[in-house]
Design an enzyme around this catalytic site. Structure first.
Site, PDB file in Angstrom:
ATOM      1  N   ASP A   1       4.300  -8.571   5.831  1.00 27.88           N
ATOM      2  CA  ASP A   1       4.672  -9.286   4.661  1.00 27.88           C
ATOM      3  C   ASP A   1       3.573  -9.915   3.952  1.00 27.88           C
ATOM      4  OD1 ASP A   1       6.013 -10.871   2.625  1.00 27.88           O
ATOM      5  OD2 ASP A   1       7.259 -11.929   3.936  1.00 27.88           O
TER       6      ASP A   1
ATOM      7  N   LYS B   1      -2.998   4.946  -3.835  1.00 28.24           N
ATOM      8  CA  LYS B   1      -4.379   4.008  -4.294  1.00 28.24           C
ATOM      9  C   LYS B   1      -5.335   3.597  -3.092  1.00 28.24           C
ATOM     10  CE  LYS B   1      -1.628   2.533  -8.013  1.00 28.24           C
ATOM     11  NZ  LYS B   1      -0.114   2.823  -7.694  1.00 28.24           N
TER      12      LYS B   1
ATOM     13  N   ALA C   1       0.792  -1.335   0.055  1.00 32.87           N
ATOM     14  CA  ALA C   1       0.024   0.000   0.135  1.00 32.87           C
ATOM     15  C   ALA C   1       0.864   1.343  -0.021  1.00 32.87           C
ATOM     16  CB  ALA C   1      -0.902   0.122   1.251  1.00 32.87           C
TER      17      ALA C   1
ATOM     18  N   CYS D   1       4.097  -0.880 -12.237  1.00 30.97           N
ATOM     19  CA  CYS D   1       4.674   0.402 -13.123  1.00 30.97           C
ATOM     20  C   CYS D   1       5.719  -0.102 -13.779  1.00 30.97           C
ATOM     21  CB  CYS D   1       4.771   1.401 -12.112  1.00 30.97           C
ATOM     22  SG  CYS D   1       6.181   1.141 -10.808  1.00 30.97           S
TER      23      CYS D   1
ATOM     24  N   ASP E   1      -0.643  -4.213  -6.052  1.00 26.54           N
ATOM     25  CA  ASP E   1       0.341  -3.274  -6.534  1.00 26.54           C
ATOM     26  C   ASP E   1       1.844  -3.535  -6.330  1.00 26.54           C
ATOM     27  OD1 ASP E   1       1.143  -1.078  -8.195  1.00 26.54           O
ATOM     28  OD2 ASP E   1       0.641   0.444  -6.648  1.00 26.54           O
TER      29      ASP E   1
ATOM     30  N   PRO F   1       3.201   4.423  -0.702  1.00 24.32           N
ATOM     31  CA  PRO F   1       2.939   5.272   0.095  1.00 24.32           C
ATOM     32  C   PRO F   1       1.155   5.584   0.312  1.00 24.32           C
ATOM     33  CG  PRO F   1       3.529   6.571  -1.664  1.00 24.32           C
ATOM     34  CD  PRO F   1       3.545   5.045  -1.826  1.00 24.32           C
ATOM     35  N   GLY F   2       0.506   5.166  -0.198  1.00 28.02           N
ATOM     36  CA  GLY F   2      -0.953   4.991   0.029  1.00 28.02           C
ATOM     37  C   GLY F   2      -1.835   5.700  -1.002  1.00 28.02           C
TER      38      GLY F   2
END
Ligand SMILES: C[S@@+](CC[C@H](N)C(=O)[O-])C[C@H]1O[C@@H](n2cnc3c(N)ncnc32)[C@H](O)[C@@H]1O
Length: 450
Positions: free
Chosen positions: A317, A273, A268, A389, A336, A270-271
């Site tokens: 994890d 999404k 997640a 990405c 992600d 740095p948040g």
């Protein structure tokens, strides 16, 4: 009583070029990330100079092979050991002369002055001599219009292994991808739907005289004509707006959470999404945001607080749910995944030099483990959105193909989007620069009820 004369404290001279050279040295010679190193150097300078420092560091890393080639041609022997920082100072000088609108004499003198800040005046005449020779040589080259034949790594300013991979993966588009990676990225915004519609926020931008160059209709992302400081954006502190690339903003739309859903964002930080999902569907039952790096989760908490959102944030994890999972299956999972980052080189030019060909296999294995583990936490009938990405098929379509072939309860869903024009048949590969967005990959998987 006699008045005491105050001691004069000798101020260390701050020189932007010296800080840029140190920053590039930390990245290239010490393997540190630009995202960590640049802010440390920026903290030392006045607000008005932060942009200049950033522009020089990004520029040197974008054009590293070319600048090194230029400098090599003017030196009898390379700078090594303790003198390496001066090697980067030379690159800083050459970058300004070649690519910035700073007059040559000012670029040379400011760069030479950096030797004082770097406490090595003996280097002064060398730096001065090399840069002056460079200015002279480039004037002559302009007149000669010389057409030297360059190897690809030098011509495209990317590592050879990566150029080969992109050529293999995208025989038609490889040059376009490499060229997009060299561009300065645009600034994209995400209006917080809990406060304003995208159209309303566009009006606020117009009032603040901040111009827009495009809008992405499916996700409502807003692209600015020119990047600006976030503090200039209306309502930034109040959480009306966030900075997020248009490609990253497709995740919340594609995950398509519904009222009452139990949602997991398993990588997640740095948040960006996590927060977007919560803005889009505030009526989900719960959001669990986990990441393996506690220090990066601080940013998730900061973003949630600024935007007035709530999630359960856990350092864990994702490849081992025994340590954190509380026994309730999820309706929606966003994965992600940690990846090569080869889709976002224009935003992080250090990726070109820090990422090695040998890293890719380990990343593919880690992605595979996280995918397998989180799949076991998904409700039958639930969906998992896999995202990276990256532009490398090993991390994207091949990863998902392998997963589907080995999990009979996994069904690939169509990503219903008009832009899906790439050659990828499995999932959606956005190439860097396509619609002015970052390079991203999405695949949506349904867990079949058995
Ligand atoms: C691409 S970034 C996530 C970006 C984030 N989703 C966003 O939109 O702001 C990948 C993240 O995966 C995290 N990560 C890497 N390995 C992990 C693991 N085994 N378990 C959980 N998180 C992991 C990294 O720390 C990193 O923050």
């Amino acid at each position: 009583m006699t008045a005491q004369t105050p001691k004069t404290v000798k101020q260390k001279p701050i020189n932007i070029r010296a800080l840029a050279a140190k920053c590039c040295y930390s990245v290239i010679d010490q393997g540190r990330s630009l995202g960590d190193e640049l802010p440390k150097q920026q903290d030392k300078v006045a607000a008005k100079d932060k942009g200049l420092l950033q522009e020089i560091c990004y520029g040197v890393l974008r054009y590293l092979p070319e600048l090194e080639h230029d400098v090599r041609g003017l030196m009898q022997k390379p700078l090594t050991g303790k003198q390496r920082v001066f090697h980067f100072l030379l690159l800083v000088g050459v970058y300004q002369i070649k690519y910035m609108r700073i007059p040559d004499h000012a670029a040379v003198s400011e760069t030479v002055a950096a030797t004082d800040a770097l406490k090595n005046r003996h280097m002064k005449s060398l730096i001065n001599g090399v840069l002056r020779n460079f200015v002279r040589a480039s004037e002559n080259n302009n007149q000669n219009n010389s057409q030297e034949i360059l190897p690809d790594a030098l011509k495209y300013n990317h590592p050879g292994w990566f150029i080969k991979k992109v050529q293999q993966g995208y025989p038609e588009q490889w040059q376009q991808i490499l060229s997009a990676n060299q561009q300065k990225p645009p600034m994209w915004l995400r209006a917080n739907q809990l406060h304003h519609t995208s159209a309303d926020y566009q009006n606020l931008l117009a009032t603040a005289e901040i111009s827009i160059s495009s809008i992405e209709p499916l996700s409502h992302a807003i692209e600015l004509s020119r990047p600006c400081d976030v503090t200039k954006l209306p309502g930034f502190e109040q959480g009306w707006i966030s900075v997020q690339d248009g490609a990253a903003q497709q995740a919340a739309r594609l995950l398509d959470c519904q009222r009452g859903d139990i949602v997991l964002d398993c990588c997640a930080a740095p948040g960006g999404k996590t927060c977007h999902i919560l803005e889009q569907t505030p009526d989900i039952a719960s959001m669990t945001a986990i990441d393996v790096e506690a220090s990066r989760l601080v940013r998730v908490e900061e973003n949630l607080t600024r935007l007035g959102l709530t999630a359960q944030v856990i350092t864990a994890d994702a490849a081992n749910s025994k340590t954190w999972w509380q026994g309730e299956l999820f309706d929606r999972i966003l994965l992600d995944a940690p990846c090569s980052g080869t889709g976002v080189i224009r935003r992080h030019p250090d990726i070109k030099w820090l990422r090695k060909a040998s890293d890719i296999d380990a990343l593919v294995k880690l992605q595979q483990q996280i995918l397998k583990e989180t799949w076991s936490l998904l409700k039958p009938g639930g969906t998992l959105l896999y995202a990276t990405c990256s532009v490398l098929s090993e991390e994207n379509s091949e990863q998902i193909k392998y997963f589907i072939e080995n999990n009979s309860d996994a069904k690939l869903l169509n990503i219903d989007c008009a832009e899906n024009e790439s050659n990828e048949t499995i999932g959606w590969q956005l190439l860097p620069g396509e619609k002015n967005m970052d390079g991203f990959y999405y695949a949506k998987l349904l867990k079949i009820k058995t």
